[in-house]
Design a protein around this motif. Sequence first.
Motif, PDB file in Angstrom:
ATOM      1  N   THR A 179       3.490   1.442  -2.742  1.00 32.27           N
ATOM      2  CA  THR A 179       3.860   2.364  -1.529  1.00 32.27           C
ATOM      3  C   THR A 179       4.105   3.951  -1.624  1.00 32.27           C
ATOM      4  O   THR A 179       3.925   4.846  -1.721  1.00 32.27           O
ATOM      5  CB  THR A 179       4.540   1.770  -0.377  1.00 32.27           C
ATOM      6  OG1 THR A 179       5.336   1.526  -0.878  1.00 32.27           O
ATOM      7  CG2 THR A 179       4.022   0.572   0.786  1.00 32.27           C
ATOM      8  N   GLU A 180       5.150   3.745  -3.149  1.00 30.69           N
ATOM      9  CA  GLU A 180       5.558   5.075  -3.556  1.00 30.69           C
ATOM     10  C   GLU A 180       4.227   5.894  -4.258  1.00 30.69           C
ATOM     11  O   GLU A 180       5.108   7.113  -4.628  1.00 30.69           O
ATOM     12  CB  GLU A 180       6.318   4.693  -5.072  1.00 30.69           C
ATOM     13  CG  GLU A 180       7.490   4.460  -4.478  1.00 30.69           C
ATOM     14  CD  GLU A 180       8.448   3.167  -5.921  1.00 30.69           C
ATOM     15  OE1 GLU A 180       8.232   3.589  -6.843  1.00 30.69           O
ATOM     16  OE2 GLU A 180       9.789   3.236  -5.602  1.00 30.69           O
ATOM     17  N   ARG A 181       3.435   5.145  -4.279  1.00 33.66           N
ATOM     18  CA  ARG A 181       2.248   5.916  -4.922  1.00 33.66           C
ATOM     19  C   ARG A 181       1.190   6.423  -3.727  1.00 33.66           C
ATOM     20  O   ARG A 181       0.238   7.264  -4.618  1.00 33.66           O
ATOM     21  CB  ARG A 181       1.610   5.451  -6.424  1.00 33.66           C
ATOM     22  CG  ARG A 181       2.724   5.605  -7.130  1.00 33.66           C
ATOM     23  CD  ARG A 181       1.936   4.199  -8.894  1.00 33.66           C
ATOM     24  NE  ARG A 181       3.233   4.367  -9.720  1.00 33.66           N
ATOM     25  CZ  ARG A 181       4.040   3.542  -9.880  1.00 33.66           C
ATOM     26  NH1 ARG A 181       4.850   3.183  -8.475  1.00 33.66           N
ATOM     27  NH2 ARG A 181       4.569   3.934 -11.137  1.00 33.66           N
ATOM     28  N   HIS A 182       0.982   5.116  -3.404  1.00 35.59           N
ATOM     29  CA  HIS A 182       0.405   5.304  -2.295  1.00 35.59           C
ATOM     30  C   HIS A 182       0.364   5.169  -0.676  1.00 35.59           C
ATOM     31  O   HIS A 182       0.917   3.605  -0.666  1.00 35.59           O
ATOM     32  CB  HIS A 182      -0.777   4.160  -2.552  1.00 35.59           C
ATOM     33  CG  HIS A 182      -1.349   4.076  -4.151  1.00 35.59           C
ATOM     34  ND1 HIS A 182      -2.688   5.411  -4.245  1.00 35.59           N
ATOM     35  CD2 HIS A 182      -1.363   3.604  -4.993  1.00 35.59           C
ATOM     36  CE1 HIS A 182      -3.209   5.167  -5.659  1.00 35.59           C
ATOM     37  NE2 HIS A 182      -1.696   4.129  -6.397  1.00 35.59           N
ATOM     38  N   LYS A 183       0.928   6.299  -0.359  1.00 32.81           N
ATOM     39  CA  LYS A 183       0.938   6.158   1.236  1.00 32.81           C
ATOM     40  C   LYS A 183       0.305   5.876   2.773  1.00 32.81           C
ATOM     41  O   LYS A 183       1.049   5.196   3.521  1.00 32.81           O
ATOM     42  CB  LYS A 183       1.670   7.739   1.613  1.00 32.81           C
ATOM     43  CG  LYS A 183       2.696   7.972   0.941  1.00 32.81           C
ATOM     44  CD  LYS A 183       4.079   6.999   0.799  1.00 32.81           C
ATOM     45  CE  LYS A 183       5.288   8.462   0.015  1.00 32.81           C
ATOM     46  NZ  LYS A 183       6.158   7.201  -0.689  1.00 32.81           N
ATOM     47  N   ASP A 184      -0.711   5.628   1.880  1.00 34.90           N
ATOM     48  CA  ASP A 184      -1.923   5.015   2.805  1.00 34.90           C
ATOM     49  C   ASP A 184      -2.420   3.752   2.191  1.00 34.90           C
ATOM     50  O   ASP A 184      -3.258   3.283   3.125  1.00 34.90           O
ATOM     51  CB  ASP A 184      -3.177   5.954   2.808  1.00 34.90           C
ATOM     52  CG  ASP A 184      -3.742   6.353   1.334  1.00 34.90           C
ATOM     53  OD1 ASP A 184      -3.274   5.556   0.862  1.00 34.90           O
ATOM     54  OD2 ASP A 184      -4.774   6.536   1.454  1.00 34.90           O
ATOM     55  N   ASP A 185      -1.153   3.385   1.730  1.00 34.29           N
ATOM     56  CA  ASP A 185      -1.860   1.634   1.388  1.00 34.29           C
ATOM     57  C   ASP A 185      -1.498   0.521   2.452  1.00 34.29           C
ATOM     58  O   ASP A 185      -0.369  -0.070   2.567  1.00 34.29           O
ATOM     59  CB  ASP A 185      -1.371   1.150  -0.124  1.00 34.29           C
ATOM     60  CG  ASP A 185      -2.084  -0.619  -0.452  1.00 34.29           C
ATOM     61  OD1 ASP A 185      -2.284  -1.048   0.680  1.00 34.29           O
ATOM     62  OD2 ASP A 185      -2.692   0.155  -2.032  1.00 34.29           O
ATOM     63  N   GLU A 186      -2.220   0.264   3.470  1.00 27.98           N
ATOM     64  CA  GLU A 186      -1.609  -0.835   4.316  1.00 27.98           C
ATOM     65  C   GLU A 186      -1.413  -1.889   3.831  1.00 27.98           C
ATOM     66  O   GLU A 186      -0.627  -2.708   4.414  1.00 27.98           O
ATOM     67  CB  GLU A 186      -3.410  -1.138   5.532  1.00 27.98           C
ATOM     68  CG  GLU A 186      -3.041  -1.679   6.093  1.00 27.98           C
ATOM     69  CD  GLU A 186      -4.821  -2.358   6.534  1.00 27.98           C
ATOM     70  OE1 GLU A 186      -4.774  -3.332   7.756  1.00 27.98           O
ATOM     71  OE2 GLU A 186      -5.778  -1.570   6.527  1.00 27.98           O
ATOM     72  N   ARG A 187      -1.910  -2.606   2.653  1.00 24.51           N
ATOM     73  CA  ARG A 187      -2.148  -4.325   2.572  1.00 24.51           C
ATOM     74  C   ARG A 187      -0.721  -3.636   2.309  1.00 24.51           C
ATOM     75  O   ARG A 187       0.025  -5.111   1.937  1.00 24.51           O
ATOM     76  CB  ARG A 187      -3.148  -4.234   0.918  1.00 24.51           C
ATOM     77  CG  ARG A 187      -3.148  -5.666   0.544  1.00 24.51           C
ATOM     78  CD  ARG A 187      -4.027  -5.320   0.074  1.00 24.51           C
ATOM     79  NE  ARG A 187      -4.085  -6.931  -0.798  1.00 24.51           N
ATOM     80  CZ  ARG A 187      -4.591  -7.636  -2.164  1.00 24.51           C
ATOM     81  NH1 ARG A 187      -5.574  -6.291  -2.549  1.00 24.51           N
ATOM     82  NH2 ARG A 187      -4.567  -8.613  -2.968  1.00 24.51           N
TER      83      ARG A 187
END
Length: 122
Positions: free
Chosen positions: A36-44
């Motif tokens: 989530t630190e790198r990909h704020k759009d990662d629902e998983r």
Amino acid sequence: MLGRDPNDRDALNNTAGSQYGLGRYRDAAQTATRVTERHKDDERAYTTRALANYQMREFGQAFEDAQLALALNPKNETAFQIAKLAKPRMTTAADLGLDSAGRHMADQVRREYEASLDERGR
């Protein structure tokens, strides 16, 4: 899994899921946080972290992560269930950081409150 690229999104998500499955909840939450630190759009990643936090009785964080996952995908049933379970527990002893005596008292008050709701049919 993380051999070539230690920041590979899918590999990190798989690792977090495996850690969760093994009951290594703190590790799962930390690995999901790397995503989530790198990909704020990662629902998983938010969903896995919500599950791990719930298991660690970090209900406030579990609820927040579930809400983030639901914002990305309102049909995420796992995130919905975690949010539903975590929300009423957010102000319990674990979230308040009470010592063991305080936790015991807070848990007793919560049980009595829930019993009164059950008696009223709520």
